[in-house]
Design an enzyme around this catalytic site. Structure first.
Site, PDB file in Angstrom:
ATOM      1  N   ARG A 290     -23.394   2.574  -8.469  1.00 38.26           N
ATOM      2  CA  ARG A 290     -24.677   2.870  -8.842  1.00 38.26           C
ATOM      3  C   ARG A 290     -24.743   2.368 -10.180  1.00 38.26           C
ATOM      4  NH1 ARG A 290     -25.622   7.561 -11.340  1.00 38.26           N
ATOM      5  NH2 ARG A 290     -23.990   8.713 -10.373  1.00 38.26           N
ATOM      6  N   HIS A 294     -28.095   8.616 -11.657  1.00 33.74           N
ATOM      7  CA  HIS A 294     -28.223   9.073 -10.387  1.00 33.74           C
ATOM      8  C   HIS A 294     -29.938   8.998 -10.060  1.00 33.74           C
ATOM      9  CE1 HIS A 294     -28.311  11.493  -6.980  1.00 33.74           C
ATOM     10  NE2 HIS A 294     -28.804  12.705  -7.317  1.00 33.74           N
ATOM     11  N   TYR A 303     -20.362  11.377 -17.979  1.00 28.71           N
ATOM     12  CA  TYR A 303     -19.391  11.472 -17.037  1.00 28.71           C
ATOM     13  C   TYR A 303     -18.407  10.309 -16.684  1.00 28.71           C
ATOM     14  CZ  TYR A 303     -23.158  10.326 -13.742  1.00 28.71           C
ATOM     15  OH  TYR A 303     -24.178   9.928 -13.339  1.00 28.71           O
TER      16      TYR A 303
END
Length: 397
Positions: A290, A294, A303
């Site tokens: 990805r 998200h 993160y």
């Protein structure tokens, strides 16, 4: 907006110019990069065809792919990415409530989507915009739910493409039940269920695996392992590669390069053939990445490290196929120029269609709650009507 510029979009950096990932996370990223997994690959990141005996079982399923077919796959990925980029921009400008981008996952979706027959049935999650494109769903219909004007803007039975499912993993049970029905009807069509690496930890998915195996259901479980369940990396969910989970349920699993559209096409055709021949379910793990957030409510710089994303940008599925097309003399600059114009036209059409969507009937939420009506619903409708009327009264004063 060119394909290359879209592919190279960078998430916002945190203050100080550094990605928000910690030193520990960077160490983990390096370890992940040094242990590239075994997978089915037919097209390298440099655009070269892979020819070896290891992939021969799957390569036969794309042996008849023509230059025209390759250009079609490239067009699908480019237009899907352009639509996705426009939807992301619309959300940032307040036109959509939320958007789940597929940036980086185009090959997994287009390759698997083009492997399907018209009579196959698809159960998506909420990120399968490329599969929807392959099934002939108008891109603008995908946006109504994210704008809040409908619950899904298409008839699932018109394209054998179910409405988007927000509840994580539940569509795998729906797919399994549908596939069991297909088998009982004696049809030779197949069912495919899409989900992500995060959903693979859901109980619904485990239950789907059990039922599909016991009843030999003609279903393909297509897991797009983009390696991050929001901020949770895959290694926090499983100690073995995801495709190996199928072994415990008694059916095969295979890991495919999810950024290789040819490999995804071949492996999905193989799995669908198994289903149609009465050989039961298959788990396909498309190992991809990805490249964006998200959803538009997420900030991946908090993160994950920039180095990880940059390493995957070098494996971009669209650039990979473009390199192959150019090296093989399967196209020319005229093709790319025409496609660029087509993609810009698609972006404009999507933007105009979203802004032209009528607001929903405010009172529709009270319809079809009970078959014969209900006093409490009638009371709530009356209270809501009074609330709406209060705005008109204030305006009059």
């Amino acid at each position: 907006m060119t394909v290359e510029s879209t592919a190279a979009r960078k998430p916002r950096r945190s203050a100080g110019g550094k990605a928000g990932a910690t030193g520990t996370e960077r160490t983990r990223t390096a370890a992940r990069k040094s242990a590239e997994p075994e997978l089915v690959q037919l097209l390298t990141p440099e655009g070269k065809r892979v020819k070896n005996n290891k992939n021969a079982e799957y390569a036969q399923y794309v042996a008849g792919v023509t230059p025209e077919d390759l250009r079609g796959l490239y067009r699908d990925m480019v237009l899907t990415r352009r639509f996705d980029a426009e939807a992301t921009a619309l959300q940032r400008q307040g036109e959509l409530g939320l958007w789940a981008s597929l940036l980086g996952q185009e090959a997994a979706q287009i390759g698997s989507g083009r492997a399907l027959r018209d009579d196959d049935y698809v159960f998506p999650t909420y990120r399968e915009h490329g599969v929807a494109w392959c099934r002939g769903v108008d891109p603008t219909n995908l946006l109504g739910m994210f704008r809040g004007v409908n619950n899904g803007g298409w008839d699932p039975n018109s394209n054998n493409f179910h409405l988007y499912t927000i509840v994580i993993g539940s569509q795998t049970l729906h797919a399994t039940g549908y596939a069991m029905g297909v088998a009982k009807d004696g049809a030779d069509s197949a069912v495919i269920a899409y989900f992500g690496d995060g959903a693979s930890s859901q109980g619904d998915v485990a239950e789907s695996f059990t039922f599909s195996a016991v009843y030999n259901a003609p279903v393909v479980f297509f897991c797009q392992n983009n390696q991050w369940a929001i901020s949770e990396p895959t290694e926090k969910q499983t100690r073995v590669p995801l495709y190996q989970r199928a072994q415990g349920y008694g059916f095969p699993g295979v890991r495919v390069d999810g950024n290789d559209v040819l490999a995804c096409l071949a492996v999905t055709r193989w799995a669908l053939e198994r289903a149609r021949n009465g050989e039961g379910p298959t788990l396909v793990e498309a190992y991809t990445y990805r490249m964006g957030a998200h959803t538009t409510s997420d900030d991946p710089t908090k993160y994950r490290a920039d180095e990880e994303r940059e390493s995957w940008e070098a494996k971009d599925p669209i650039l990979r196929l473009r390199r192959h097309l150019e090296a093989s003399n399967h196209t020319d600059e005229g093709f790319f120029a025409e496609l660029e114009a087509e993609s810009e036209a698609l972006g404009r059409r999507v933007r105009e269609a979203v802004r032209a969507m009528p607001d929903p009937d405010h009172f529709a939420i009270f319809e079809n709650v009970y078959a014969d009506g209900h006093a409490l619903v009638d009371e709530e409708r009356a209270q809501f009507a009074a609330y709406q009327a209060s705005f008109a009264d204030e305006g009059g004063n």
